[in-house]
Structure formats: C-alpha cells, structure tokens
Design a protein around this motif. Structure first.
Motif, PDB file in Angstrom:
ATOM      1  N   GLU A 209       0.827  -1.200   0.000  1.00 29.81           N
ATOM      2  CA  GLU A 209       0.000   0.000   0.000  1.00 29.81           C
ATOM      3  C   GLU A 209       0.868   1.260   0.000  1.00 29.81           C
ATOM      4  OE1 GLU A 209      -2.507  -0.113   3.351  1.00 29.81           O
ATOM      5  OE2 GLU A 209      -4.055   1.137   2.445  1.00 29.81           O
ATOM      6  N   GLU A 210       1.877   1.262   0.863  1.00 30.56           N
ATOM      7  CA  GLU A 210       2.750   2.432   0.938  1.00 30.56           C
ATOM      8  C   GLU A 210       3.482   2.646  -0.378  1.00 30.56           C
ATOM      9  OE1 GLU A 210       5.305   1.991   4.294  1.00 30.56           O
ATOM     10  OE2 GLU A 210       3.833   2.869   5.639  1.00 30.56           O
ATOM     11  N   LYS A 211       3.771   1.524  -1.040  1.00 31.14           N
ATOM     12  CA  LYS A 211       4.463   1.655  -2.314  1.00 31.14           C
ATOM     13  C   LYS A 211       3.484   2.119  -3.392  1.00 31.14           C
ATOM     14  CE  LYS A 211       7.828  -0.733  -5.024  1.00 31.14           C
ATOM     15  NZ  LYS A 211       8.323  -1.998  -5.511  1.00 31.14           N
ATOM     16  N   SER A 212       2.271   1.578  -3.359  1.00 31.50           N
ATOM     17  CA  SER A 212       1.314   1.920  -4.404  1.00 31.50           C
ATOM     18  C   SER A 212       0.838   3.358  -4.269  1.00 31.50           C
ATOM     19  CB  SER A 212       0.138   0.939  -4.411  1.00 31.50           C
ATOM     20  OG  SER A 212      -0.728   1.212  -3.345  1.00 31.50           O
ATOM     21  N   ASN A 213       0.750   3.900  -3.059  1.00 29.82           N
ATOM     22  CA  ASN A 213       0.357   5.311  -2.977  1.00 29.82           C
ATOM     23  C   ASN A 213       1.564   6.235  -2.838  1.00 29.82           C
ATOM     24  OD1 ASN A 213       1.017   5.340  -0.213  1.00 29.82           O
ATOM     25  ND2 ASN A 213      -1.041   4.757   0.366  1.00 29.82           N
ATOM     26  N   ARG A 214       2.742   5.674  -3.062  1.00 29.14           N
ATOM     27  CA  ARG A 214       3.991   6.441  -3.222  1.00 29.14           C
ATOM     28  C   ARG A 214       4.429   7.190  -1.981  1.00 29.14           C
ATOM     29  NH1 ARG A 214       5.493   6.013  -8.831  1.00 29.14           N
ATOM     30  NH2 ARG A 214       3.915   4.588  -9.578  1.00 29.14           N
ATOM     31  N   VAL A 215       3.770   6.952  -0.866  1.00 26.89           N
ATOM     32  CA  VAL A 215       4.172   7.677   0.329  1.00 26.89           C
ATOM     33  C   VAL A 215       5.555   7.217   0.770  1.00 26.89           C
ATOM     34  CG1 VAL A 215       3.240   6.131   2.070  1.00 26.89           C
ATOM     35  CG2 VAL A 215       3.214   8.581   2.479  1.00 26.89           C
ATOM     36  N   VAL A 216       5.938   6.063   0.259  1.00 28.10           N
ATOM     37  CA  VAL A 216       7.210   5.474   0.690  1.00 28.10           C
ATOM     38  C   VAL A 216       8.404   6.360   0.349  1.00 28.10           C
ATOM     39  CG1 VAL A 216       7.583   4.095  -1.393  1.00 28.10           C
ATOM     40  CG2 VAL A 216       8.481   3.316   0.777  1.00 28.10           C
ATOM     41  N   GLU A 217       8.304   7.107  -0.750  1.00 27.99           N
ATOM     42  CA  GLU A 217       9.456   7.935  -1.122  1.00 27.99           C
ATOM     43  C   GLU A 217       9.662   9.071  -0.122  1.00 27.99           C
ATOM     44  OE1 GLU A 217       9.720   8.973  -5.239  1.00 27.99           O
ATOM     45  OE2 GLU A 217      11.599  10.039  -4.968  1.00 27.99           O
ATOM     46  N   VAL A 218       8.551   9.593   0.404  1.00 26.73           N
ATOM     47  CA  VAL A 218       8.673  10.609   1.451  1.00 26.73           C
ATOM     48  C   VAL A 218       9.270   9.976   2.710  1.00 26.73           C
ATOM     49  CG1 VAL A 218       7.440  12.335   2.794  1.00 26.73           C
ATOM     50  CG2 VAL A 218       6.633  11.753   0.518  1.00 26.73           C
ATOM     51  N   LEU A 219       8.803   8.771   3.022  1.00 25.51           N
ATOM     52  CA  LEU A 219       9.287   8.099   4.227  1.00 25.51           C
ATOM     53  C   LEU A 219      10.790   7.844   4.166  1.00 25.51           C
ATOM     54  CD1 LEU A 219       6.569   5.396   5.003  1.00 25.51           C
ATOM     55  CD2 LEU A 219       6.969   7.564   6.153  1.00 25.51           C
ATOM     56  N   VAL A 220      11.233   7.206   3.065  1.00 24.17           N
ATOM     57  CA  VAL A 220      12.649   6.819   3.026  1.00 24.17           C
ATOM     58  C   VAL A 220      13.568   8.016   2.867  1.00 24.17           C
ATOM     59  CG1 VAL A 220      12.383   4.447   2.263  1.00 24.17           C
ATOM     60  CG2 VAL A 220      12.503   6.258   0.572  1.00 24.17           C
ATOM     61  N   SER A 221      13.016   9.210   2.616  1.00 27.62           N
ATOM     62  CA  SER A 221      13.892  10.375   2.560  1.00 27.62           C
ATOM     63  C   SER A 221      14.381  10.762   3.949  1.00 27.62           C
ATOM     64  CB  SER A 221      13.177  11.549   1.886  1.00 27.62           C
ATOM     65  OG  SER A 221      12.207  12.089   2.744  1.00 27.62           O
ATOM     66  N   SER A 222      13.738  10.255   5.005  1.00 24.41           N
ATOM     67  CA  SER A 222      14.212  10.591   6.344  1.00 24.41           C
ATOM     68  C   SER A 222      14.291   9.390   7.283  1.00 24.41           C
ATOM     69  CB  SER A 222      13.319  11.664   6.975  1.00 24.41           C
ATOM     70  OG  SER A 222      12.030  11.157   7.164  1.00 24.41           O
ATOM     71  N   VAL A 223      13.681   8.276   6.894  1.00 24.80           N
ATOM     72  CA  VAL A 223      13.663   7.107   7.771  1.00 24.80           C
ATOM     73  C   VAL A 223      14.386   5.967   7.059  1.00 24.80           C
ATOM     74  CG1 VAL A 223      12.185   5.558   9.096  1.00 24.80           C
ATOM     75  CG2 VAL A 223      11.407   7.861   8.585  1.00 24.80           C
ATOM     76  N   ARG A 224      15.183   5.217   7.799  1.00 28.85           N
ATOM     77  CA  ARG A 224      15.902   4.106   7.175  1.00 28.85           C
ATOM     78  C   ARG A 224      14.938   2.969   6.873  1.00 28.85           C
ATOM     79  NH1 ARG A 224      19.494   5.623  11.408  1.00 28.85           N
ATOM     80  NH2 ARG A 224      21.454   6.450  10.630  1.00 28.85           N
ATOM     81  N   PRO A 225      15.184   2.259   5.764  1.00 29.11           N
ATOM     82  CA  PRO A 225      14.271   1.176   5.390  1.00 29.11           C
ATOM     83  C   PRO A 225      14.045   0.154   6.497  1.00 29.11           C
ATOM     84  CG  PRO A 225      15.729   1.652   3.568  1.00 29.11           C
ATOM     85  CD  PRO A 225      16.190   2.511   4.714  1.00 29.11           C
TER      86      PRO A 225
END
Lengths: 404, 295
Positions: A209-225
C-alpha cells in the motif's frame, strides 16, 4: 531521532490508524462472534428436548414407548431437562393410525408391538424415532426372553453384550499431562498458522500500500528502510496478536460460563514453550512478508508474491501433523532444524517429549540466527525494491540493486 | 550549502547522470530545469541517498550527508505520496515526528502550516477527501512541517491552478528569505524566471548551464531585436552583422542577432526608413537560454 524512535513512530501510526479503521474493528468483532458461536451454539442445541408423538394400535406398545424414553434419557444428568419425551395417542385400527400419520398428527405409528410405520418423507426426526423404537423393542424382547428362559438366557445375553477380555493400559505417571501438552501444542500450532497467514498478509498489503500510494518515497527520505520494515512488523504484529488474544480470552470466558468443554489445567512450561515459538515463528514470517510486499507496486500483485511464504507455512503445518504419528522420524528431524518449519514442528515435538533439552536449545539457536539473517536479507530486499515502481521486482534483482 | 559534484550514475545501459554538478547556498532559491529524462529526479534522489551515485559527491556544509542531516531536509517527490485515509493534520504531525519533532511541536507546526495554506478547517479530513490541489498543498506542507534547512521539491507547481501557484511561490520565497536553501525543478520557465535569481539546467545527465539568470543572459551570445516601422523593416535588419534568425509578423520584424553586433546608430537608420512604431533590444529569455542549452 534515534533509530528506535522512528521505528516506534511507524509502529504507533499503524496501530492508531488501524484501530480507527472500520475494517479492523469489524473483523475483530466478527471473529469474536464466530468463536463465541462455535462455543455456545452446540450447548444450546444439545440442551434441547427431542419431542415426538407416537400413535398406538393394539396391545403391548406402551412398554416399548416407556423403554424408548428410559433408554433415551439414560445418560442425562439429574436435574437437567430430559433428552427425549414421547407422547402417545391411541387409535382403533391401523388405517385410522395411518391416516393420522399422513395428516401429521403423529410422528410414527406402532402396531401390536410388531410393526412401526413412519412417513415416507420421514426426515431426520422420523428415522431417529424409528431407530429409537426399534432399539426399545429389541430391549423389551430380550427382557421377555430372559424372564421366560431364566439364568441361561441371561448369561448368553451378557456374553453377547460384554467384552470378553479386560483391557489394561500401561500408564505413565504423566500421561494425562502429556496429552494436555500435546493438545495445547496443537492448539498453539493452529493459532500460529492462522496468525502467520492472516497477519503476514496484513504486513504484506501494508507495505505494498505504501508503495502503491507512493508515500514510501517521502518516508525513506528521512527514515531508514529497516526502521520502516521493523515498525510495520511491530505495529501490525501487536495489533494482530491483540486481536488474537482478545478472541482467545472471549473463547475461554465463554467456555467457562457454558461449561461446554472441560478445560485442561495448563502447565506454565508448555505455555512458555508455545509463546516462545509463536513469537519466533511470527517474526520470521513477518519480515519475509514485509520484504515480499516491497517487491510489488500494486495490490493485485500482492497475493501472488506471497505464495512462497504461504506454501512454506502450509508445509510446516503438515510436517507438524505427521510428527504426531512419528515424533522422531526423518521429516520431524528436518522440520526441527529447518528454521522456517521449526516454529510449527518444535512445540509439538517438545510436547511429545521427543526432543532432548540440547536438541531443543539447538533448534532455538538456529531459529534465532535465522531471524537475524532473514531480517538483514529482508531489509536489503526491501530497500532495493522500495523505489522501483511499476512491474514486479524480482527477489534477486532487489537484492542486487540495494547497496550499503 | 548543498554541494553536488560530478555525479555519475547508470542504470544498466542507461546513463542517468554523467557529470551533474550544482550548488545551493542558504538563502538561495535555485530553479532546476531540464527536459524530461534529463536526470532532475535522479539528482534530487541522490541528495537523500535514495539513489547511490556510481561516482561523485553530495555534501551539506562541506560534510558528506549523514542520516541526521536528512532529518533537517524537506523533500517533495515528483510522485506525490500521502496516506489516503489518514487525516491531513495527523499526517503532517506524523511526518514532523519522523523528523524528530516532539509531539507538541509537530502538532502545532501541522496546524500552522494547514492554516497558512488555507486548509485549517480540513485538518480532520482524510487526504482522499481533499481536492487534487489541496492534496498538493498538504504534500508541500509535509516537506515544510519540520522547518527544514534545505528544501528539495520535484515539480512542486505541476498541476496547480494560478492561485495555488501564487501561494506556493510566496511560501518558497519566504523560505529562501529566512535563510533556507531551496531547489525545485520545473518545466514552467516563465515562473522560474520570475521566482529564481539562479538556475541550473541539466541535459542528458549533465548540468550544462548554471548561475545567476541575469548574468547568464548578459553572457549569452545572442540578443533579440524587434522593429516595426512604416514600410519594410527587413532590409534594415538584414544589413546588420551577425543576424542569425529573421522572422516577420505583419509589419513587425524580429531578429536574433549576435551580442557582439554594434547597434549604435541603428535606431537613427530605422527612423530614416520610415516612422518608427516599435523598437526593442533585449537579452534572451530563460526559455531561449534553455533551448540553447539543451539543443
């Protein structure tokens, strides 16, 4: 923010948002309702009285009816309502009785203690009633023969109805607690199996879900995978296991209230054994489901990507079941030391006392090491696949494209 | 100061970056221009470690960027991403928390930014209930909520109506004015020309032009000359040295001429040829610079 701080924030968000979602509340309520239904309904049905009316023509019938009622209620607890009640109605002729049967006034017709007439569309109640009357008639006949022929016949009847050999079972002191352990281990096994597949899927779809709604790119810009993956596993895991626990408590309370099942006394060690492997098993599959979820960008692809894990869980479950027949066979030994099947196999073998303490510890060490390795592997796959949107990313491709 | 030096990156056979360099100082706002696929997004992603360059360096204040630095950066990716079912206010506070803010600070900052974007009354609404433009505002707020020192925005203006563009421009100018380093990519060259003193233009993975817009214009080898007189202006222009292009629209003739061309006395000659209605001599626009750079 420290590494665990971000992980904790992510876990908290999962818990908060899912608690707020109707889907979670509804599935929880539904699960509890189903479990309560499974516990309560049988006792409701079992508690009912089977009522029927039998028509009588000629003589000698009343004895059969009385015997049928006596036999049917033989196992009732004193004070409970009777299991079987039979009303009677007397008719002048067989034809009159048949007419009443066809009209539905009576459920069966006894004629001269030699014939029972039941409706052709008899249904469940009719045929069971005929059986009841049949058994009662046999009992009455045997009684008559015994009364007429005396002791000799009584002996023959006794010989026919009792076991010639007395069976002596060699018992160990702990047999009962051993059985209890096995039952608990199996119960835990089923719970783990359900938790892995159900909550594993939650983690999988949560990541996708996070990948499909692209929020993941915002997340990984400050949080480690690894913080994202860890937070998801922790948050969804906590929520799922809470749902499981609430359901279990509801079931236990319902059982205590209705007395539907005799609950065994549970040993602390077997609960700990179960809990340890439950956590190990859940963590192991959770990180794999999380990594799998990162490989796909669309929810439609999420189910197929889970196949390897689902298959492994099913395999572990079946190896565990075969372990019951053959606790020390090659499959059981393989299942103990292969980390992905160990959570299913080890608790059962431990309950059957087929494992030495050393073997048990070895299995735990292997499984824990596997979690450490799998977490790193999953973390790397997750990192490599997160920002590759579009078609499905291969496991190996994700591994290679991830650096650091 | 953000400093990107000589980045190279290839994905398989595709060279995404081949020598990308640029710098953004605190208080500076840079427009990052380039055709589609030139490497803008890849360059921006390397700042956050989302893409690992094959060679080259990205530094912040002279040091290699560490994870703690990322907490003081704000990022708005080209592909917008928010949790559709999460409330706008919660979402902003959550991103604040992920960047290390305390619960109280995160919540009050979320409120402040929603108010500033005119979305104060929508804080309790899930993102999916907001219009596209409002979602975009929340997305920008998500990049700003933790008061970052560096703002990296990938196409922040795409898909916005003129009023939203104005709001967003104002906020970005404010950010630069308060000492933040701001870099954003855009295809709207007029907008960039209005907003930014400095630009960087990337083409085929290489930053081909960068610097102060006015200076770049001055340094450009071409000038625009437009002339409209009673009578035919074309021969006048053709007579000039270094004419590169000539086009006529009704009576107005436009020419691209060399910056070296001496036009002193040209107006006098034009007035002799006929009544002068229009005359302009200008440096090229940003669009011209862009076209020149990526040709």
């Amino acid at each position: 923010m420290t590494g665990l701080g971000a992980l904790w924030q992510i876990a908290l968000r999962e818990i908060r948002e899912r608690l707020r979602s109707r889907a979670y509340l509804i599935t929880t309520a539904l699960t509890i309702l189903i479990v309560l239904g499974l516990v309560v309904l049988p006792t409701v049905f079992a508690g009912g009285t089977e009522m029927s009316t039998v028509g009588l023509v000629g003589s000698g019938n009343q004895t059969i009816v009385d015997t049928a009622v006596a036999l049917g209620n033989a196992n009732d607890n004193p004070g409970d309502p009777p299991s079987v009640e039979i009303d009677t109605a007397t008719y002048d002729s067989r034809d009159a009785g048949v007419a009443a049967l066809e009209a539905g006034d009576i459920d069966a017709l006894l004629v001269d203690a030699t014939e029972v007439v039941v409706p052709s569309t008899g249904g469940f109640n009719g045929s069971s009633l005929a059986d009841r009357l049949q058994r009662a008639a046999s009992a009455v006949q045997i009684q008559t023969v015994v009364q007429e022929q005396g002791q000799q016949a009584a002996d023959i009847v006794k010989l026919l109805t009792t076991n010639a050999l007395e069976v002596t079972t060699l018992t160990q002191g702990s047999e009962e607690s051993g059985q209890t352990r096995t039952i608990i281990a199996y119960f835990g096994l089923i719970l783990l199996y359900m938790a892995v597949l159900l909550y594993g899927t939650w983690i999988l779809t949560g990541v996708t879900e996070e990948k499909s709604n692209r929020v993941v790119e915002v997340l990984v810009s400050s949080v480690r995978p690894w913080q994202i993956l860890g937070g998801k596993v922790l948050g969804i895991g906590t929520l799922g296991l809470t749902q499981l626990l609430v359901t279990l408590v509801a079931a236990v309370v319902a059982i205590r209230v209705t007395g539907a099942v005799d609950l065994p006394n549970i040993e602390v060690t077997s609960v700990l054994n179960l809990l340890l492997w439950f956590v190990i098993g859940f963590l192991m599959f959770a990180v794999l489901f999380g990594a799998a979820g990162s490989l796909v960008s669309r929810m439609e692809d999420a189910q197929t990507i889970a196949m390897p894990m689902t298959f492994t869980a099913v395999a572990g479950f079946f190896i565990s079941i075969t372990t019951l027949d053959n606790p020390s066979g090659p499959l059981a030994i393989f299942g103990t030391y292969f980390p992905l099947t160990a959570p299913f196999v080890v608790p059962v073998r431990a309950a059957l006392q087929a494992l030495s303490p050393l073997e048990y510890v070895l299995a735990v060490v292997i499984a824990l090491s596997a979690i450490a390795i799998l977490t790193r592997v999953a973390g790397r796959i997750y990192q490599g696949a997160l920002l590759r949107f579009g078609s499905r990313v291969g496991w190996r491709e994700a591994w290679r494209s991830s650096q650091r | 100061m953000l400093s990107i030096q000589d980045l190279h990156k290839s994905f398989g056979d595709v060279n995404a970056l081949s020598g990308a360099s640029l710098e953004v100082a605190r208080g500076q706002m840079i427009g990052f221009l380039g055709p589609n696929g030139a490497g803008k997004t890849t360059t921006m992603r390397t700042i956050f470690g989302l893409v690992h360059p094959d060679s080259g360096t990205v530094t912040w204040d002279g040091r290699e960027i560490a994870h703690d630095d990322l907490l003081r950066f704000g990022y708005m990716p080209e592909e917008r991403g928010l949790y559709p079912k999460m409330r706008a206010g919660d979402q902003l506070a959550y991103f604040g928390r992920l960047h290390g803010m305390s619960k109280h600070d995160a919540q009050s900052s979320a409120t402040t930014w929603l108010d500033r974007f005119g979305l104060g009354d929508r804080a309790g609404d899930p993102i999916e209930a907001l219009s596209h433009g409002n979602q975009q505002r929340v997305q920008l707020a998500a990049a700003l909520v933790h008061d970052p020192e560096l703002l990296v925005l990938d196409e922040p203006f795409s898909g916005l109506d003129p009023i939203a563009v104005e709001t967003m421009s104002g906020i970005l100018q404010d950010q630069a004015a308060t000492g933040k380093a701001v870099i954003f990519s855009s295809h709207q060259l007029d907008l960039v020309e209005d907003l930014c003193k400095d630009v960087a233009i990337i083409d085929a993975g290489e930053v081909v032009v960068r610097g102060n817009v006015e200076q770049l214009k001055d340094e450009s080898p071409i000038r625009h000359l437009e002339l409209e007189i009673d009578g035919d202006a074309a021969p006048l222009l053709q007579a000039l040295e270094g004419v590169q292009e000539l086009s006529t629209d009704d009576h107005r003739v436009s020419a691209i001429i060399s910056a070296e061309t001496d036009i002193r006395g040209f107006v006098a000659r034009a007035q002799e040829a006929g009544k002068l209605r229009h005359f302009s001599y200008t440096t090229p626009t940003l669009s011209d610079l862009f076209r020149e750079a990526v040709r």
